[in-house]
Design a protein around this motif. Structure first.
Motif, PDB file in Angstrom:
ATOM      1  N   VAL A   1      46.038  37.052   7.158  1.00  0.00           N
ATOM      2  CA  VAL A   1      46.535  38.139   6.308  1.00  0.00           C
ATOM      3  C   VAL A   1      47.986  38.458   6.658  1.00  0.00           C
ATOM      4  O   VAL A   1      48.825  38.651   5.768  1.00  0.00           O
ATOM      5  CB  VAL A   1      45.643  39.387   6.458  1.00  0.00           C
ATOM      6  N   LEU A   2      48.310  38.488   7.929  1.00  0.00           N
ATOM      7  CA  LEU A   2      49.689  38.749   8.339  1.00  0.00           C
ATOM      8  C   LEU A   2      50.628  37.642   7.881  1.00  0.00           C
ATOM      9  O   LEU A   2      51.759  37.906   7.441  1.00  0.00           O
ATOM     10  CB  LEU A   2      49.759  38.911   9.858  1.00  0.00           C
ATOM     11  N   LEU A   3      50.173  36.400   7.969  1.00  0.00           N
ATOM     12  CA  LEU A   3      51.005  35.283   7.535  1.00  0.00           C
ATOM     13  C   LEU A   3      51.215  35.301   6.022  1.00  0.00           C
ATOM     14  O   LEU A   3      52.295  34.963   5.528  1.00  0.00           O
ATOM     15  CB  LEU A   3      50.386  33.958   7.972  1.00  0.00           C
ATOM     16  N   MET A   4      50.201  35.715   5.268  1.00  0.00           N
ATOM     17  CA  MET A   4      50.377  35.828   3.816  1.00  0.00           C
ATOM     18  C   MET A   4      51.353  36.950   3.470  1.00  0.00           C
ATOM     19  O   MET A   4      52.154  36.824   2.539  1.00  0.00           O
ATOM     20  CB  MET A   4      49.030  36.059   3.136  1.00  0.00           C
ATOM     21  N   GLY A   5      51.293  38.040   4.210  1.00  0.00           N
ATOM     22  CA  GLY A   5      52.263  39.114   4.012  1.00  0.00           C
ATOM     23  C   GLY A   5      53.672  38.668   4.332  1.00  0.00           C
ATOM     24  O   GLY A   5      54.626  38.994   3.614  1.00  0.00           O
ATOM     25  N   LEU A   6      53.822  37.891   5.399  1.00  0.00           N
ATOM     26  CA  LEU A   6      55.124  37.341   5.757  1.00  0.00           C
ATOM     27  C   LEU A   6      55.643  36.429   4.661  1.00  0.00           C
ATOM     28  O   LEU A   6      56.828  36.460   4.324  1.00  0.00           O
ATOM     29  CB  LEU A   6      55.027  36.581   7.086  1.00  0.00           C
TER      30      LEU A   6
ATOM     31  N   MET B   1      55.467  27.283   4.526  1.00  0.00           N
ATOM     32  CA  MET B   1      54.891  26.983   5.837  1.00  0.00           C
ATOM     33  C   MET B   1      53.980  28.114   6.299  1.00  0.00           C
ATOM     34  O   MET B   1      52.938  27.863   6.913  1.00  0.00           O
ATOM     35  CB  MET B   1      56.011  26.742   6.856  1.00  0.00           C
ATOM     36  N   SER B   2      54.355  29.342   6.010  1.00  0.00           N
ATOM     37  CA  SER B   2      53.529  30.488   6.374  1.00  0.00           C
ATOM     38  C   SER B   2      52.207  30.466   5.621  1.00  0.00           C
ATOM     39  O   SER B   2      51.149  30.731   6.199  1.00  0.00           O
ATOM     40  CB  SER B   2      54.294  31.773   6.086  1.00  0.00           C
ATOM     41  N   LEU B   3      52.248  30.144   4.324  1.00  0.00           N
ATOM     42  CA  LEU B   3      51.014  30.051   3.551  1.00  0.00           C
ATOM     43  C   LEU B   3      50.129  28.906   4.036  1.00  0.00           C
ATOM     44  O   LEU B   3      48.902  29.038   4.095  1.00  0.00           O
ATOM     45  CB  LEU B   3      51.329  29.883   2.068  1.00  0.00           C
ATOM     46  N   LEU B   4      50.745  27.794   4.398  1.00  0.00           N
ATOM     47  CA  LEU B   4      49.982  26.664   4.925  1.00  0.00           C
ATOM     48  C   LEU B   4      49.306  27.035   6.246  1.00  0.00           C
ATOM     49  O   LEU B   4      48.133  26.723   6.468  1.00  0.00           O
ATOM     50  CB  LEU B   4      50.880  25.447   5.111  1.00  0.00           C
ATOM     51  N   ALA B   5      50.030  27.726   7.115  1.00  0.00           N
ATOM     52  CA  ALA B   5      49.440  28.152   8.378  1.00  0.00           C
ATOM     53  C   ALA B   5      48.304  29.132   8.156  1.00  0.00           C
ATOM     54  O   ALA B   5      47.266  29.065   8.830  1.00  0.00           O
ATOM     55  CB  ALA B   5      50.518  28.794   9.264  1.00  0.00           C
ATOM     56  N   ALA B   6      48.469  30.028   7.190  1.00  0.00           N
ATOM     57  CA  ALA B   6      47.392  30.985   6.875  1.00  0.00           C
ATOM     58  C   ALA B   6      46.167  30.243   6.375  1.00  0.00           C
ATOM     59  O   ALA B   6      45.028  30.575   6.748  1.00  0.00           O
ATOM     60  CB  ALA B   6      47.868  31.985   5.831  1.00  0.00           C
TER      61      ALA B   6
END
Length: 52
Positions: free
Chosen positions: A4-9, A39-44
């Motif tokens: 959730v934090l990574l999607m917000g980022l 990259m943030s969405l992929l990590a999430a």
């Protein structure tokens, strides 16, 4: 939780890319922000996969 934090980022980074586009900043800054958001969405997504 981390996903959730990574999607917000990612959302903040996309917003930054849009803001840079409206301010007529160099194209590479927009591209960098979009790549970081992807990259943030992929990590999430990877964090949601089972550890199996």
């Amino acid at each position: 939780m981390w996903s959730v934090l990574l999607m917000g980022l990612a959302g903040l980074l996309i917003g930054g890319a849009i803001a840079f586009r409206q301010q007529h900043r160099p194209l590479w800054t927009q591209v960098v922000f979009c790549v970081l958001a992807a990259m943030s969405l992929l990590a999430a997504y990877l964090l949601t996969l089972p550890a199996g």
